[in-house]
Design a protein around this motif. Structure first.
Motif, PDB file in Angstrom:
ATOM      1  N   VAL A 231       0.568  -1.529  -0.215  1.00  0.00           N
ATOM      2  CA  VAL A 231       0.233  -0.300  -0.290  1.00  0.00           C
ATOM      3  C   VAL A 231       0.886   1.139   0.078  1.00  0.00           C
ATOM      4  O   VAL A 231       0.502   2.551  -0.619  1.00  0.00           O
ATOM      5  N   PHE A 232       1.757   1.140   0.425  1.00  0.00           N
ATOM      6  CA  PHE A 232       2.877   2.885   0.521  1.00  0.00           C
ATOM      7  C   PHE A 232       3.316   2.500  -0.196  1.00  0.00           C
ATOM      8  O   PHE A 232       3.463   4.550  -0.305  1.00  0.00           O
ATOM      9  N   GLY A 233       3.565   2.076  -1.408  1.00  0.00           N
ATOM     10  CA  GLY A 233       4.352   2.140  -2.470  1.00  0.00           C
ATOM     11  C   GLY A 233       5.818   3.073  -2.441  1.00  0.00           C
ATOM     12  O   GLY A 233       6.452   2.821  -1.235  1.00  0.00           O
ATOM     13  N   ALA A 234       5.812   4.160  -3.524  1.00  0.00           N
ATOM     14  CA  ALA A 234       6.883   5.055  -4.095  1.00  0.00           C
ATOM     15  C   ALA A 234       7.644   5.153  -2.542  1.00  0.00           C
ATOM     16  O   ALA A 234       9.154   6.016  -2.059  1.00  0.00           O
ATOM     17  N   GLU A 235       6.850   5.628  -1.044  1.00  0.00           N
ATOM     18  CA  GLU A 235       7.226   6.748  -0.624  1.00  0.00           C
ATOM     19  C   GLU A 235       8.013   5.938   0.032  1.00  0.00           C
ATOM     20  O   GLU A 235       8.830   6.544   1.239  1.00  0.00           O
ATOM     21  N   PHE A 236       7.398   4.082   0.324  1.00  0.00           N
ATOM     22  CA  PHE A 236       8.514   4.373   1.631  1.00  0.00           C
ATOM     23  C   PHE A 236       9.079   3.401   0.852  1.00  0.00           C
ATOM     24  O   PHE A 236      10.638   3.608   1.304  1.00  0.00           O
ATOM     25  N   ALA A 245      19.557  -0.435   2.345  1.00  0.00           N
ATOM     26  CA  ALA A 245      19.075  -1.751   2.724  1.00  0.00           C
ATOM     27  C   ALA A 245      19.190  -2.656   1.309  1.00  0.00           C
ATOM     28  O   ALA A 245      19.774  -3.742   1.241  1.00  0.00           O
ATOM     29  N   GLY A 246      19.299  -1.984   0.594  1.00  0.00           N
ATOM     30  CA  GLY A 246      19.224  -2.218  -1.382  1.00  0.00           C
ATOM     31  C   GLY A 246      18.573  -3.405  -1.538  1.00  0.00           C
ATOM     32  O   GLY A 246      18.417  -4.213  -2.446  1.00  0.00           O
ATOM     33  N   VAL A 247      17.361  -3.025  -1.145  1.00  0.00           N
ATOM     34  CA  VAL A 247      16.544  -3.994  -1.164  1.00  0.00           C
ATOM     35  C   VAL A 247      14.878  -3.523  -2.190  1.00  0.00           C
ATOM     36  O   VAL A 247      14.641  -1.826  -2.391  1.00  0.00           O
ATOM     37  N   THR A 248      14.032  -4.138  -2.278  1.00  0.00           N
ATOM     38  CA  THR A 248      12.599  -3.545  -3.883  1.00  0.00           C
ATOM     39  C   THR A 248      11.677  -4.107  -3.172  1.00  0.00           C
ATOM     40  O   THR A 248      11.739  -5.525  -2.367  1.00  0.00           O
ATOM     41  N   GLN A 249      10.382  -3.444  -3.689  1.00  0.00           N
ATOM     42  CA  GLN A 249       9.293  -4.198  -3.708  1.00  0.00           C
ATOM     43  C   GLN A 249       9.689  -5.808  -3.836  1.00  0.00           C
ATOM     44  O   GLN A 249       8.855  -6.441  -3.359  1.00  0.00           O
ATOM     45  N   ALA A 250      10.220  -5.780  -5.028  1.00  0.00           N
ATOM     46  CA  ALA A 250      10.418  -7.525  -5.502  1.00  0.00           C
ATOM     47  C   ALA A 250      10.479  -8.247  -4.788  1.00  0.00           C
ATOM     48  O   ALA A 250      10.495  -9.484  -4.834  1.00  0.00           O
ATOM     49  N   ASP A 251      11.275  -8.100  -3.565  1.00  0.00           N
ATOM     50  CA  ASP A 251      12.427  -9.221  -2.748  1.00  0.00           C
ATOM     51  C   ASP A 251      11.054  -9.537  -1.752  1.00  0.00           C
ATOM     52  O   ASP A 251      11.536 -10.298  -0.941  1.00  0.00           O
ATOM     53  N   PHE A 252       9.614  -8.907  -1.812  1.00  0.00           N
ATOM     54  CA  PHE A 252       9.208  -9.293  -0.556  1.00  0.00           C
ATOM     55  C   PHE A 252       7.544  -9.847  -1.404  1.00  0.00           C
ATOM     56  O   PHE A 252       6.492  -9.100  -0.394  1.00  0.00           O
ATOM     57  N   SER A 253       8.322 -10.526  -2.479  1.00  0.00           N
ATOM     58  CA  SER A 253       6.788 -10.974  -2.737  1.00  0.00           C
ATOM     59  C   SER A 253       6.238 -12.825  -2.277  1.00  0.00           C
ATOM     60  O   SER A 253       4.941 -12.326  -2.372  1.00  0.00           O
TER      61      SER A 253
END
Length: 324
Positions: A231-236, A245-253
């Motif tokens: 929900v938080f999107g790009a803001e987070f 941390a070098g992570v993206t949303q895809a890392d938390f699929s």
């Protein structure tokens, strides 16, 4: 001095504590459904507050933090215990504690159906209360605090919880509610607010610092992780902590509703029931209440025998014969 206002300073004996716990569980389980649900709302909400406090203390933990990981986990466990302190002191209803209503059920004071009703209403109420806190924290944008560091603790914790195997989650759930129910047991023994809080702090710090799994705590943490992830999107995801941390949303699929329910809440709940109902409630019922109930029944039968003879009935041989 009026004896009714003199504080009870003597800690009950273990058998007396077992009786007090059974009575307390019976009183809770027999409340009207509306009252049960109402008190369960704060049970879930207050445990959520404890987890919020935990997350706040874990920001920045790592190799450069200057503190050993064990110390930071201990601090997190101690502050998390605030949640159960609030539950106990307010008289709120917590599902994991209600599993000990097995005690009055084994004593045949409570039906299995009433016990199941208590568990179900408490579980649903805890979930609703926890989700209300999730919504408030999301609206407050707390996950974005400290450059997204708060939210990173939540998503990392959520992902770790969802990586557990089914059996592992059950075992971790057993240990968590063993600790929680022992904390409640110790709180019952306390004669003052200080006694109760100290009794709670140790077992709860133990379970949280070690990484055991508590279903009601996860009713807050896992949905909070899902909200931050989806929900938080790009803001987070564009925040400083996430970038560092070098992570993206895809890392938390793996953070999905189905995984939350099937891979964590379900097995952890099973484990919590085993740990609380069997390893604490059932265990101490066998240790103290089973023998006490047998003695009470024998005493009642012995007291009834003279009255029966006085009425001209002799049942000593198992039959019924008129006295001559």
């Amino acid at each position: 001095m009026d004896s009714s206002i003199v504080p009870k300073l003597v800690i009950p004996t273990p058998p007396a504590m077992a009786k007090a716990m059974e009575d307390g569980m019976y009183a809770k389980a027999t409340k009207p459904i509306g009252e049960l649900f109402w008190l369960a709302l704060t049970g879930g909400a207050y445990i959520a507050l404890g987890f919020i406090f935990f997350v706040t203390t874990q920001q920045g933990v790592g190799p450069t933090s200057g503190l050993p990981i064990g110390v930071t986990k201990l601090i997190g466990g101690l502050v998390f215990s605030t949640g159960l302190m609030l539950v106990v002191m307010s008289g709120s209803d917590l599902f994991t504690g209600t599993t000990m209503s097995l005690m009055p059920t084994l004593s045949k004071r409570l039906s299995w159906g009433m016990m199941a009703r208590h568990w179900a209403v408490s579980y649903i109420g805890n979930l609703v209360g926890a989700l209300i806190v999730v919504a408030i924290i999301a609206l407050a944008k707390t996950p974005l605090s400290n450059g997204g560091a708060w939210g990173m603790v939540v998503v990392n914790t959520t992902q770790a919880k969802l990586s557990l195997s089914f059996v592992q989650a059950i075992a971790l759930g057993v240990m968590a509610n063993l600790a929680v129910c022992l904390a409640v047991w110790m709180a019952f023994a306390g004669r003052s607010a200080t006694d109760k809080m100290l009794g709670i702090a140790g077992p709860i710090a133990f379970f949280v610092a070690t990484g055991f799994e508590h279903s009601v705590a996860n009713m807050f943490m896992l949905p909070m992780g899902w909200v931050i992830t989806h929900v938080f999107g790009a803001e987070f995801w564009g925040s400083d902590a996430v970038q560092a941390a070098g992570v993206t949303q895809a890392d938390f699929s793996s953070v999905t509703i189905s995984n939350i329910v099937l891979h964590n809440l379900l097995p952890v709940t099973i484990g919590n029931i085993i740990g609380g109902a069997l390893f604490v409630g059932g265990y101490f019922w066998v240790a103290y209440r089973r023998k006490a109930l047998a003695e009470e029944r024998a005493a009642a039968q012995a007291a009834a025998a003279p009255a029966e003879k006085a009425d001209g009935v002799d049942r000593t041989d198992g039959g019924s014969h008129s006295a001559r």
